[in-house]
Design a protein around this motif. Structure first.
Motif, PDB file in Angstrom:
ATOM      1  N   ILE A  90       0.783  -1.232   0.187  1.00 17.75           N
ATOM      2  CA  ILE A  90       0.156   0.247   0.439  1.00 17.75           C
ATOM      3  C   ILE A  90       0.911   1.241  -0.110  1.00 17.75           C
ATOM      4  O   ILE A  90       0.560   2.627  -0.814  1.00 17.75           O
ATOM      5  CB  ILE A  90      -1.160  -0.306   1.139  1.00 17.75           C
ATOM      6  CG1 ILE A  90      -1.962  -1.415   1.544  1.00 17.75           C
ATOM      7  CG2 ILE A  90      -1.874   1.399   1.400  1.00 17.75           C
ATOM      8  CD1 ILE A  90      -2.613  -1.541   2.473  1.00 17.75           C
ATOM      9  N   CYS A  91       1.718   1.071   0.975  1.00 12.76           N
ATOM     10  CA  CYS A  91       3.002   2.692   0.686  1.00 12.76           C
ATOM     11  C   CYS A  91       3.405   2.614  -0.783  1.00 12.76           C
ATOM     12  O   CYS A  91       4.010   3.961  -1.028  1.00 12.76           O
ATOM     13  CB  CYS A  91       3.551   1.845   2.046  1.00 12.76           C
ATOM     14  SG  CYS A  91       3.350   2.123   3.776  1.00 12.76           S
ATOM     15  N   ARG A  92       4.034   1.505  -1.200  1.00 12.17           N
ATOM     16  CA  ARG A  92       4.573   1.424  -2.043  1.00 12.17           C
ATOM     17  C   ARG A  92       3.931   2.344  -3.316  1.00 12.17           C
ATOM     18  O   ARG A  92       3.862   3.427  -4.334  1.00 12.17           O
ATOM     19  CB  ARG A  92       5.215  -0.394  -2.884  1.00 12.17           C
ATOM     20  CG  ARG A  92       6.411  -0.755  -1.841  1.00 12.17           C
ATOM     21  CD  ARG A  92       6.757  -1.584  -2.873  1.00 12.17           C
ATOM     22  NE  ARG A  92       6.611  -2.300  -1.539  1.00 12.17           N
ATOM     23  CZ  ARG A  92       7.861  -3.682  -1.996  1.00 12.17           C
ATOM     24  NH1 ARG A  92       7.570  -4.105  -3.053  1.00 12.17           N
ATOM     25  NH2 ARG A  92       8.067  -4.156  -0.976  1.00 12.17           N
ATOM     26  N   LYS A 120      11.573  -0.100  -8.639  1.00  7.93           N
ATOM     27  CA  LYS A 120      11.644  -1.438  -9.057  1.00  7.93           C
ATOM     28  C   LYS A 120      11.309  -2.716  -7.668  1.00  7.93           C
ATOM     29  O   LYS A 120      10.981  -3.183  -7.739  1.00  7.93           O
ATOM     30  CB  LYS A 120      13.558  -1.952  -8.443  1.00  7.93           C
ATOM     31  CG  LYS A 120      14.553  -1.561  -9.385  1.00  7.93           C
ATOM     32  CD  LYS A 120      16.042  -1.556  -9.291  1.00  7.93           C
ATOM     33  CE  LYS A 120      16.709  -1.276  -9.549  1.00  7.93           C
ATOM     34  NZ  LYS A 120      17.940  -0.987  -9.528  1.00  7.93           N
ATOM     35  N   LEU A 121      10.564  -1.606  -7.056  1.00 12.74           N
ATOM     36  CA  LEU A 121      10.148  -2.733  -5.911  1.00 12.74           C
ATOM     37  C   LEU A 121       8.122  -2.200  -6.340  1.00 12.74           C
ATOM     38  O   LEU A 121       7.582  -3.256  -6.007  1.00 12.74           O
ATOM     39  CB  LEU A 121       9.741  -1.422  -4.514  1.00 12.74           C
ATOM     40  CG  LEU A 121      10.649  -1.637  -3.818  1.00 12.74           C
ATOM     41  CD1 LEU A 121      10.860  -0.572  -2.749  1.00 12.74           C
ATOM     42  CD2 LEU A 121      11.508  -3.018  -3.291  1.00 12.74           C
ATOM     43  N   LEU A 122       7.917  -1.827  -7.125  1.00 16.98           N
ATOM     44  CA  LEU A 122       6.657  -1.570  -7.740  1.00 16.98           C
ATOM     45  C   LEU A 122       6.561  -1.104  -9.268  1.00 16.98           C
ATOM     46  O   LEU A 122       6.306  -0.341 -10.238  1.00 16.98           O
ATOM     47  CB  LEU A 122       5.846  -0.687  -7.291  1.00 16.98           C
ATOM     48  CG  LEU A 122       4.052  -0.790  -7.533  1.00 16.98           C
ATOM     49  CD1 LEU A 122       3.330  -1.918  -6.499  1.00 16.98           C
ATOM     50  CD2 LEU A 122       3.940   0.451  -7.212  1.00 16.98           C
ATOM     51  N   PRO A 123       7.106  -2.142  -9.999  1.00 14.98           N
ATOM     52  CA  PRO A 123       7.224  -2.319 -11.530  1.00 14.98           C
ATOM     53  C   PRO A 123       5.754  -2.104 -11.932  1.00 14.98           C
ATOM     54  O   PRO A 123       4.647  -2.263 -11.600  1.00 14.98           O
ATOM     55  CB  PRO A 123       7.480  -3.016 -12.358  1.00 14.98           C
ATOM     56  CG  PRO A 123       8.149  -4.311 -11.223  1.00 14.98           C
ATOM     57  CD  PRO A 123       7.574  -3.848  -9.626  1.00 14.98           C
ATOM     58  N   ASP A 124       5.728  -0.939 -13.337  1.00  8.69           N
ATOM     59  CA  ASP A 124       4.255  -0.828 -13.578  1.00  8.69           C
ATOM     60  C   ASP A 124       3.385  -0.384 -12.381  1.00  8.69           C
ATOM     61  O   ASP A 124       1.861  -1.516 -12.610  1.00  8.69           O
ATOM     62  CB  ASP A 124       3.865  -2.132 -14.176  1.00  8.69           C
ATOM     63  CG  ASP A 124       4.670  -2.833 -15.423  1.00  8.69           C
ATOM     64  OD1 ASP A 124       5.394  -2.056 -16.640  1.00  8.69           O
ATOM     65  OD2 ASP A 124       4.698  -4.372 -15.701  1.00  8.69           O
ATOM     66  N   ALA A 125       3.686   0.301 -11.873  1.00  5.20           N
ATOM     67  CA  ALA A 125       2.674   0.938 -10.609  1.00  5.20           C
ATOM     68  C   ALA A 125       1.405   1.753 -11.982  1.00  5.20           C
ATOM     69  O   ALA A 125       1.684   2.180 -12.504  1.00  5.20           O
ATOM     70  CB  ALA A 125       2.894   1.944  -9.858  1.00  5.20           C
TER      71      ALA A 125
END
Ligand code: THU
Length: 133
Positions: A90-92, A120-125
């Protein structure tokens, strides 16, 4: 980012963690976010008897910064646990609202950390662009 800036951000996250209100999980988290203005805002997790109402440290830091008028960010540090802790999903997603930034995952104590990026932590956000048309 300079090593000294990273260490400073980690130490501010670790300091904020000391104010954690986490009577249910016992997991104290601190965060410090560096805005493009150069100012740093901190936050900690705040839990609720209605568990889902809990606010994470990263979102507390981010919303403090946004409330002060900030919209662009360079880096966020998260500090918790015995080994470097990554931000939750959720934070990402909320951080991604404001674009790319460095993410520094640290433990509750010490200088050891993992340096990565939000993309990197959330690709395609999902972003505002996806809501158009
Ligand atoms: N928590 C955070 O503050 N940030 C995270 O990214 C992970 C989870 C908090 C929420 C809750 O208070 C506790 O840690 C356990 O999940």
């Amino acid at each position: 980012m300079k090593k000294s800036e990273i260490i400073n951000l980690i130490s501010l996250a670790q300091k904020a963690r000391k104010n954690s209100y986490s009577p249910y999980s016992g997991f104290a988290v601190g965060a410090a976010i560096l805005a493009a203005s150069g100012k740093i805002y901190t936050g900690t997790n705040c839990e609720s008897a209605s568990y889902g109402a809990t606010v994470c440290a990263e979102r507390a830091a981010l919303t403090a910064a946004v409330s002060a008028g900030e919209r662009r960010f360079t880096a966020i540090a998260v500090a918790a646990g015995q080994k470097p802790t990554p931000p939750c999903g959720i934070c990402r997603q909320l951080l991604a609202e404001f674009g790319e930034m460095t993410v520094i995952c640290a433990a509750a104590d010490g200088d050891g950390h993992i340096e990565t990026t939000l993309s990197k932590l959330l690709p395609d956000a999902l972003t505002n662009n996806d809501l158009k048309g």
